[in-house]
Design a protein around this motif. Structure first.
Motif, mmCIF file in Angstrom:
data_model
loop_
_atom_site.group_PDB
_atom_site.id
_atom_site.type_symbol
_atom_site.label_atom_id
_atom_site.label_comp_id
_atom_site.label_asym_id
_atom_site.label_seq_id
_atom_site.Cartn_x
_atom_site.Cartn_y
_atom_site.Cartn_z
ATOM 1 N N TYR A 3 34.796 35.302 38.198
ATOM 2 C CA TYR A 3 35.527 36.516 38.518
ATOM 3 C C TYR A 3 36.947 36.388 37.990
ATOM 4 C CZ TYR A 3 37.072 33.568 42.463
ATOM 5 O OH TYR A 3 37.557 32.540 43.229
ATOM 6 N N THR B 181 40.728 39.192 37.008
ATOM 7 C CA THR B 181 41.310 40.530 37.119
ATOM 8 C C THR B 181 41.485 41.099 35.723
ATOM 9 O OG1 THR B 181 43.591 39.666 37.150
ATOM 10 C CG2 THR B 181 42.521 40.067 39.277
ATOM 11 N N LYS C 195 43.005 44.681 38.291
ATOM 12 C CA LYS C 195 41.846 45.034 39.113
ATOM 13 C C LYS C 195 40.831 43.897 39.104
ATOM 14 C CE LYS C 195 42.312 49.703 37.323
ATOM 15 N NZ LYS C 195 43.324 49.232 36.405
ATOM 16 N N THR D 36 33.123 45.468 43.040
ATOM 17 C CA THR D 36 34.003 45.287 41.882
ATOM 18 C C THR D 36 33.235 45.541 40.593
ATOM 19 O OG1 THR D 36 33.502 42.915 41.869
ATOM 20 C CG2 THR D 36 35.496 43.606 43.018
#
Length: 468
Positions: free
Chosen positions: A60, A62, A66, A102
């Motif tokens: 993961y 950003t 986000k 997400t």
């Protein structure tokens, strides 16, 4: 070795994944990527280093601030080939994206199936495809075809909400080598089934990139629009004198959107229909602008398919639709009619009529026949409609209207030069029957405005419709 497994050092793993991690780091915010399931190895290998991470990196990060989940197939480990453990690792990452709400970024560079695993690899493919179907209805899925997307992984790429393709990549359902062998000359695979093949046909891949920087710019721009986080200082009351003079469809989009910035959908496919993700007065929208300089001003069946697909995207992400209409409608051939032209048109009408998003239609040029009915009419479901003072609205193009409605006047014309007589009648029809004021007086158009003031009217209408 422990319990029959070869233990591999972190240093070895780092070397095997350095290239793909560099690619991930180039796309995501600096130092934001965190890898998960680093040491997963599905089977016992004599050379364990060859199976590090199962040929796929997950984690993961950003993107533009986000949070996103990412998996990236690693062509340097087992050639990125898909086996059951490889598939399980991907599915786990996808489920994390759905659970956390997400977006998912997938990077495809697959060497094909590990056929030695038999039915297990087929089960793996099926589980990945099944999860992709679930993801598309839950969170945005951005798929990047970095290298080879062949076989069932090509279907996976096509299932994503948005697919970005490298100009060096290959996208093929069947074996690209087999398909190349059927040609008289054996071409480069990326020429036969890459960017050149896909850029102007359908929407298996909607965006293309030349570099990692180019890709990141598109990803961030699109993500900001989808999540309504566009930052702009552009004046909503800005006027554009260029619109009054008449400009191309792309320039018209630039004139009305914030700072002239937009991300174009399927830019090389059906160029008479320009589809753009953008914003007006900071509000995210999708714009369809028809270009009269392409296809003699008519909408092609491919253009109808493109608009249908684009409207479906807007519906999925709840983005308002704005249309800038300058189209003569359809002009099909006999072959197209036999092949189902009516079905293609019906799907476009159904997509627009069935869409629940706010819709604003604008006649900026000739809004004729299906060009008007599908792309801006009250009857199809547009909430607010405008026409510029340069526009015309009619059921038929002037040339066709003379043949259908004024044939007797044409034959009775005293002017020996029939071309001049026809031109006069076409001008008469355009002035009397196509004046947008007629549609406005009948309640079909809310306002007729000076073309240069179009952006302020759109900004105001959006605020009204969205309750801002």
């Amino acid at each position: 070795m422990e319990n029959g497994k070869v233990i591999v050092s972190s240093e070895a793993i780092g070397k095997a994944t350095a290239s793909i991690k560099k690619f991930i780091d180039a796309l995501t915010d600096k130092a934001s990527f965190v890898e998960t399931d680093v040491f997963v190895t599905g089977n016992t290998f004599e050379d364990a280093a060859a199976a590090l991470g199962e040929g796929v990196v997950t984690g993961y990060a950003t993107l533009g601030g986000k949070p996103v989940h990412i998996f990236a197939q690693n062509a340097e480990v087992l050639k990125g080939s898909l086996g059951k453990a490889h598939a399980d690792k991907i599915v786990k990452c996808m489920r994390r994206a759905v659970k956390t709400g997400t977006p998912l970024i997938s990077v495809i560079d697959c060497g094909g199936a590990r056929i030695g695993e038999g039915g297990g690899v087929l089960e793996g493919y099926a589980s990945v495809l099944a999860e992709a179907a679930i993801v598309s209805g839950q969170v945005p899925h951005f798929c990047i075809v970095k290298g080879n997307a062949v076989g069932m992984m090509s279907a996976f790429a096509a299932m994503a909400d948005f697919t970005f393709m490298s100009k060096d990549a290959v996208l093929s359902l069947d074996s690209p080598m087999y398909l190349a062998s059927t040609q008289k000359e054996y071409p480069a695979l990326n020429k036969l089934l890459g960017y050149d093949a896909h850029k102007a046909g359908a929407d298996a891949a909607q965006f293309f990139y030349k570099s990692e920087a180019d890709l990141k710019k598109q990803l961030v721009g699109l993500a900001n629009i989808l999540f309504g986080e566009v930052e702009t200082n552009d004046d909503p009351n800005r006027v554009s004198s260029a619109l009054a003079k008449g400009v191309s469809a792309k320039d018209a989009v630039k004139a009305v959107c914030d700072d002239g910035n937009f991300v174009e959908y399927c830019a090389e496919w059906a160029k008479e229909a320009v589809c753009a993700f953008t914003s007006v007065n900071g509000m995210s929208v999708g714009i369809v602008a028809t270009d009269p300089s392409v296809n003699k001003g008519y909408l092609s069946l491919e253009g109808a398919k493109k608009i249908t697909a684009f409207v479906d995207k807007l519906e999925a992400f709840d983005l308002p639709l704005i249309t800038l209409v300058d189209s003569l409608g359809f002009n099909t051939t006999l072959e197209e009619e036999k092949a189902g032209a009516a079905k293609v048109a019906a799907e476009m009408f159904a997509a627009i009529a069935g869409s629940s998003v706010d819709k604003i239609g604008v006649a900026v040029g000739k809004a004729v026949g299906a060009g008007y009915a599908a792309l801006m009419s009250k009857g199809i479901g547009f909430d607010y409609t405008l026409a510029t003072d340069k526009a015309s609205i009619s059921p038929l193009a002037p040339a066709a209207a003379v043949d259908v409605l004024m044939a007797d006047q044409l034959s009775a014309a005293k002017d020996k030069d029939l071309s001049k007589a026809r031109a006069k009648l076409e001008d008469k029809y355009a002035k009397i029957e196509s004046d947008p004021m007629i549609a406005a007086q009948e309640g079909y158009v809310d306002n007729v405005v000076d073309a240069k003031n179009l952006r302020p009217y759109l900004a105001s209408a959006l605020m009204m419709l969205m309750g801002v």
